[in-house]
Design a protein around this motif. Structure first.
Motif, PDB file in Angstrom:
ATOM      1  N   SER A   1       0.879  -1.164   0.000  1.00 26.98           N
ATOM      2  CA  SER A   1       0.000   0.000   0.000  1.00 26.98           C
ATOM      3  C   SER A   1       0.924   1.223   0.000  1.00 26.98           C
ATOM      4  O   SER A   1       2.098   1.090  -0.340  1.00 26.98           O
ATOM      5  CB  SER A   1      -0.934  -0.037   1.209  1.00 26.98           C
ATOM      6  N   HIS A   2       0.410   2.378   0.413  1.00 23.08           N
ATOM      7  CA  HIS A   2       1.244   3.596   0.371  1.00 23.08           C
ATOM      8  C   HIS A   2       1.738   3.975   1.764  1.00 23.08           C
ATOM      9  O   HIS A   2       1.036   3.775   2.758  1.00 23.08           O
ATOM     10  CB  HIS A   2       0.463   4.759  -0.245  1.00 23.08           C
ATOM     11  N   ALA A   3       2.933   4.582   1.809  1.00 27.09           N
ATOM     12  CA  ALA A   3       3.536   4.955   3.098  1.00 27.09           C
ATOM     13  C   ALA A   3       3.326   6.438   3.417  1.00 27.09           C
ATOM     14  O   ALA A   3       3.639   6.870   4.525  1.00 27.09           O
ATOM     15  CB  ALA A   3       5.029   4.623   3.098  1.00 27.09           C
TER      16      ALA A   3
ATOM     17  N   LEU B   1      -3.474   4.434  10.131  1.00 24.82           N
ATOM     18  CA  LEU B   1      -3.810   3.212   9.396  1.00 24.82           C
ATOM     19  C   LEU B   1      -3.888   3.369   7.871  1.00 24.82           C
ATOM     20  O   LEU B   1      -3.581   2.422   7.145  1.00 24.82           O
ATOM     21  CB  LEU B   1      -5.160   2.670   9.893  1.00 24.82           C
ATOM     22  N   ASP B   2      -4.325   4.517   7.396  1.00 30.95           N
ATOM     23  CA  ASP B   2      -4.503   4.715   5.953  1.00 30.95           C
ATOM     24  C   ASP B   2      -3.171   4.536   5.246  1.00 30.95           C
ATOM     25  O   ASP B   2      -2.261   5.341   5.418  1.00 30.95           O
ATOM     26  CB  ASP B   2      -5.079   6.117   5.703  1.00 30.95           C
ATOM     27  N   GLY B   3      -3.041   3.471   4.466  1.00 28.95           N
ATOM     28  CA  GLY B   3      -1.790   3.172   3.772  1.00 28.95           C
ATOM     29  C   GLY B   3      -0.839   2.381   4.648  1.00 28.95           C
ATOM     30  O   GLY B   3      -0.432   1.277   4.303  1.00 28.95           O
ATOM     31  N   ALA B   4      -0.521   2.933   5.819  1.00 27.76           N
ATOM     32  CA  ALA B   4       0.463   2.308   6.709  1.00 27.76           C
ATOM     33  C   ALA B   4       0.061   0.872   7.082  1.00 27.76           C
ATOM     34  O   ALA B   4       0.910  -0.019   7.147  1.00 27.76           O
ATOM     35  CB  ALA B   4       0.634   3.143   7.973  1.00 27.76           C
TER      36      ALA B   4
ATOM     37  N   ASP C   1       3.657   8.518  -2.600  1.00 30.41           N
ATOM     38  CA  ASP C   1       2.674   9.573  -2.904  1.00 30.41           C
ATOM     39  C   ASP C   1       1.351   9.074  -3.496  1.00 30.41           C
ATOM     40  O   ASP C   1       1.036   9.342  -4.655  1.00 30.41           O
ATOM     41  CB  ASP C   1       3.295  10.620  -3.832  1.00 30.41           C
ATOM     42  N   GLU C   2       0.583   8.379  -2.680  1.00 27.94           N
ATOM     43  CA  GLU C   2      -0.769   8.008  -3.097  1.00 27.94           C
ATOM     44  C   GLU C   2      -1.720   9.182  -2.923  1.00 27.94           C
ATOM     45  O   GLU C   2      -2.647   9.371  -3.704  1.00 27.94           O
ATOM     46  CB  GLU C   2      -1.261   6.808  -2.267  1.00 27.94           C
ATOM     47  N   GLU C   3      -1.499   9.961  -1.867  1.00 35.91           N
ATOM     48  CA  GLU C   3      -2.499  10.960  -1.463  1.00 35.91           C
ATOM     49  C   GLU C   3      -2.564  12.177  -2.386  1.00 35.91           C
ATOM     50  O   GLU C   3      -3.627  12.784  -2.525  1.00 35.91           O
ATOM     51  CB  GLU C   3      -2.244  11.402  -0.014  1.00 35.91           C
ATOM     52  N   GLY C   4      -1.428  12.550  -2.989  1.00 39.96           N
ATOM     53  CA  GLY C   4      -1.478  13.666  -3.931  1.00 39.96           C
ATOM     54  C   GLY C   4      -1.800  15.004  -3.296  1.00 39.96           C
ATOM     55  O   GLY C   4      -2.686  15.709  -3.757  1.00 39.96           O
TER      56      GLY C   4
ATOM     57  N   LEU D   1      -4.211  -4.648   1.242  1.00 41.74           N
ATOM     58  CA  LEU D   1      -5.043  -4.652   2.450  1.00 41.74           C
ATOM     59  C   LEU D   1      -5.164  -3.205   2.907  1.00 41.74           C
ATOM     60  O   LEU D   1      -4.171  -2.486   2.936  1.00 41.74           O
ATOM     61  CB  LEU D   1      -4.362  -5.510   3.517  1.00 41.74           C
ATOM     62  N   HIS D   2      -6.370  -2.773   3.266  1.00 34.53           N
ATOM     63  CA  HIS D   2      -6.578  -1.359   3.598  1.00 34.53           C
ATOM     64  C   HIS D   2      -7.727  -1.255   4.594  1.00 34.53           C
ATOM     65  O   HIS D   2      -8.583  -2.131   4.649  1.00 34.53           O
ATOM     66  CB  HIS D   2      -6.915  -0.585   2.312  1.00 34.53           C
ATOM     67  N   VAL D   3      -7.751  -0.169   5.358  1.00 30.55           N
ATOM     68  CA  VAL D   3      -8.944   0.117   6.165  1.00 30.55           C
ATOM     69  C   VAL D   3     -10.023   0.674   5.250  1.00 30.55           C
ATOM     70  O   VAL D   3      -9.727   1.321   4.253  1.00 30.55           O
ATOM     71  CB  VAL D   3      -8.640   1.108   7.320  1.00 30.55           C
ATOM     72  N   GLU D   4     -11.283   0.394   5.599  1.00 32.03           N
ATOM     73  CA  GLU D   4     -12.382   0.793   4.721  1.00 32.03           C
ATOM     74  C   GLU D   4     -12.463   2.307   4.550  1.00 32.03           C
ATOM     75  O   GLU D   4     -12.814   2.798   3.487  1.00 32.03           O
ATOM     76  CB  GLU D   4     -13.715   0.268   5.279  1.00 32.03           C
ATOM     77  N   GLN D   5     -12.184   3.063   5.582  1.00 33.52           N
ATOM     78  CA  GLN D   5     -12.263   4.533   5.575  1.00 33.52           C
ATOM     79  C   GLN D   5     -13.697   5.044   5.476  1.00 33.52           C
ATOM     80  O   GLN D   5     -13.925   6.190   5.077  1.00 33.52           O
ATOM     81  CB  GLN D   5     -11.442   5.147   4.426  1.00 33.52           C
ATOM     82  N   GLY D   6     -14.665   4.188   5.801  1.00 28.45           N
ATOM     83  CA  GLY D   6     -16.058   4.593   5.789  1.00 28.45           C
ATOM     84  C   GLY D   6     -16.810   3.769   6.817  1.00 28.45           C
ATOM     85  O   GLY D   6     -16.232   2.877   7.448  1.00 28.45           O
TER      86      GLY D   6
ATOM     87  N   GLY E   1     -10.559   5.959  -3.733  1.00 30.62           N
ATOM     88  CA  GLY E   1      -9.513   5.510  -4.649  1.00 30.62           C
ATOM     89  C   GLY E   1      -8.360   4.866  -3.902  1.00 30.62           C
ATOM     90  O   GLY E   1      -8.132   5.150  -2.732  1.00 30.62           O
ATOM     91  N   HIS E   2      -7.643   3.961  -4.572  1.00 31.87           N
ATOM     92  CA  HIS E   2      -6.474   3.298  -3.982  1.00 31.87           C
ATOM     93  C   HIS E   2      -5.456   2.997  -5.080  1.00 31.87           C
ATOM     94  O   HIS E   2      -5.809   2.954  -6.252  1.00 31.87           O
ATOM     95  CB  HIS E   2      -6.887   1.968  -3.320  1.00 31.87           C
ATOM     96  N   ASP E   3      -4.207   2.712  -4.656  1.00 28.09           N
ATOM     97  CA  ASP E   3      -3.188   2.287  -5.619  1.00 28.09           C
ATOM     98  C   ASP E   3      -3.663   1.069  -6.421  1.00 28.09           C
ATOM     99  O   ASP E   3      -3.280   0.893  -7.575  1.00 28.09           O
ATOM    100  CB  ASP E   3      -1.883   1.948  -4.887  1.00 28.09           C
TER     101      ASP E   3
HETATM  102 ZN   LIG Z   1      -4.925   4.882   1.476  1.00 28.80          ZN
END
Ligand SMILES: [Zn+2]
Length: 393
Positions: free
Chosen positions: A80-82, A91-94, A125-128, A158-163, A326-328
């Protein structure tokens, strides 16, 4: 062979460690791509994997990879993204990055054959957030255009849902089927500016009334076409914007998201037809222009099936779902078979220091990633791995 269990304590310790790099006093994390904290985070990821006896390297853009030293591909990529947004959560990315590191180390230590064809990535740089990152997904976009992508047999994230959906539905794991497409529109309505006291309702050409009637229809249109779609009216601007003047001009910005191009087309057609009808009823003219269109990312059905089977085996509270963020993985899915796993986000918070998922669900998600890696490796490499789901003691 039996499946090894991930080291839950190491996973949670590493997650805490990365979460301290770039953390502000209130726990918000500032690891914007290219910042000193982001670079320190990447150095720590690199060092952690080298200490574990793995080979690490970075590409030109700044993605950090690791794999077994004797591994010569092809590879299943996980990661995922760092980077984070300014003031992001831990958690987002990490989570996906740390979980991938944990999965590779566990399989490597167990001498599991799936480790030979596994590579981890911490995307750049996923977040932009910065102007030069042009909307984000920079690291995955660079990889998608690099020859190395041809060495990959697939990508799992693997990612957290974020919702709030998984928590609302009591789910622990989700097999993500794809990422919604996003279309944005600029609507312009032209009427006739006039005196708001002397002009009877029936004789007005009220651009503001067209805009608000149209805006009020958006939810129903989305629901009627596809009840998994979603939309938003983010802006309404009226001119001349005064209480005693009938608006002669109205501008609306709208956005829709859905899991298939067919649904997006259907909603768009209905929005156009509704706007034209209302404008005509109100003696105005109106135009709906597409300002951006991000296509739907459809994940690979074989990988989604494999991930779903693992999730259902690990939990009786697992389901398929769409990703509304959106995700990588959306970029990777244009080049290699791709799938994702979600764990719930407590309260649905993300991009905030309120971002949280209970530890036991973080551990469960990581174990599901490991088992998905084994299943997908067997599938894509036709490896003779006995992917039975019993765990080693
Ligand atoms: Zn993310």
């Amino acid at each position: 062979m039996t499946l090894p269990s991930i080291n839950a304590e190491r996973l949670l310790t590493d997650l805490t460690h990365l979460g301290q790099i770039g953390a502000g006093a209130d726990g918000s994390i500032y690891r914007v791509a290219g910042s000193a904290a982001d670079l320190a985070g990447r150095d720590w990821i690199d060092k952690t994997m080298r200490v574990a006896g793995l080979h690490t390297y970075r590409d030109d853009i700044g993605n950090v990879f690791s794999r077994r030293p004797d591994s010569d591909g092809p590879w299943l990529l996980i990661g995922s993204h760092a980077d984070t947004v300014p003031g992001g959560g831990y958690l987002d990315g990490a989570y996906g990055v740390i979980a991938s590191m944990e999965v590779l180390r566990t399989l490597h230590e167990a001498g599991h054959p799936a480790a030979a064809h596994l590579e981890t990535v911490a995307f750049w740089d996923e977040e932009g957030v910065t102007p030069e990152s042009k909307g984000g997904l920079v690291g995955s976009t660079a990889l998608a255009g690099h020859p190395h992508v041809d060495d990959l047999i697939g990508y799992l994230e693997l990612h957290v849902e974020q919702g709030p959906r998984m928590e609302r539905d009591g789910l622990e794991l989700s097999a993500v089927t794809g990422i919604v497409g996003v279309r944005r529109y600029a609507v312009e309505v032209r009427g006739q500016e006039n005196h708001a006291g002397t002009t009877p309702f029936a004789l007005r050409a009220d651009a503001g009334r067209v805009a608000t009637r149209f805006a009020a229809q958006l939810r129903d249109i989305c629901q009627d076409v596809d009840d998994t779609s979603i939309g938003n009216i983010g802006s309404i601007a009226l001119e001349p914007n005064a209480p005693n003047v009938v608006p002669g001009l109205a501008r609306v910005q709208a956005e829709i998201r859905a899991g298939s191009e067919k649904s997006l087309d259907g909603i768009e057609d209905e929005l156009r037809a509704t706007l034209a009808r209302i404008a005509q009823e109100e003696n105005c003219t109106a135009e709906l222009r597409t300002t951006s269109a991000k296509p739907v990312a459809d994940f690979d059905s074989r990988l989604v099936d494999a991930v779903e089977e693992v999730c259902l085996h690990r939990s009786d509270r697992a389901e398929r779902m769409l990703s509304y963020a959106g995700h990588d993985a959306s970029v990777m899915s244009t080049r290699v078979p791709t799938a994702m796993i979600f764990v719930p986000s407590t309260g649905g918070y993300s991009h905030s220091n309120l971002e949280h998922t209970p530890d036991e669900q973080l551990v469960l998600g990581t174990q599901a990633l490991l088992e998905s890696v084994v299943a997908v490796s067997a599938l894509m490499l036709k490896q003779d791995i006995d992917a039975d789901h019993s765990l080693a003691a």
